[in-house]
Design an enzyme around this catalytic site. Structure first.
Site, short mmCIF file in Angstrom:
data_model
loop_
_atom_site.label_atom_id
_atom_site.label_comp_id
_atom_site.label_asym_id
_atom_site.label_seq_id
_atom_site.Cartn_x
_atom_site.Cartn_y
_atom_site.Cartn_z
N CYS A 299 -8.27 -2.32 -51.62
CA CYS A 299 -7.80 -1.60 -52.80
C CYS A 299 -7.94 -0.11 -52.50
O CYS A 299 -7.89 0.29 -51.34
CB CYS A 299 -8.57 -2.03 -54.05
SG CYS A 299 -10.32 -1.58 -54.03
N ALA A 300 -8.15 0.70 -53.51
CA ALA A 300 -8.29 2.14 -53.29
C ALA A 300 -9.64 2.49 -52.69
O ALA A 300 -9.72 3.25 -51.72
CB ALA A 300 -8.08 2.90 -54.59
#
Length: 107
Positions: free
Chosen positions: A61-62
């Site tokens: 993800c981020a």
């Protein structure tokens, strides 16, 4: 839940590892790890049957928060899921290339 650092993840990707990016589509198209398939958290349940059961599924993800949650959910369903610590932001900070503008989906 298993977790891999960026160096381990990069080495695994170079060997053909399967990776999904659980960020939203606009985040994905703004820059993602080469080879990671877009699978937003909201669609995770819908793609379970499309994920490989015979090898690890790397989840990014981020920053590592959403991927940790997603990896836990996948592991609870019997998949060998590995969260990528540091996420896409860490990948970019380490000087590794991002792909922009594509929407490759896992399902």
């Amino acid at each position: 839940m298993r977790e891999a650092g960026l160096d381990v993840f990069a080495a695994e990707l170079a060997q053909g590892a399967f990776a999904i990016d659980v960020r939203e589509p606009d985040e994905y198209t703004s820059g993602h790890v080469p080879g990671a398939l877009s699978t937003p958290l909201s669609a995770l349940g819908a793609v379970l049957g499309e994920l490989p059961g015979d090898r690890p599924v790397y989840v990014i993800c981020a920053s590592g928060n959403r991927s940790a949650w997603a990896a836990e959910q996948l592991a609870a369903r019997g998949l060998d899921a590995v969260s990528v610590a540091g996420g896409t932001a860490g990948w970019a900070r380490s000087g590794r290339a991002l792909v922009r503008g594509t929407t490759a989906r896992a399902a």
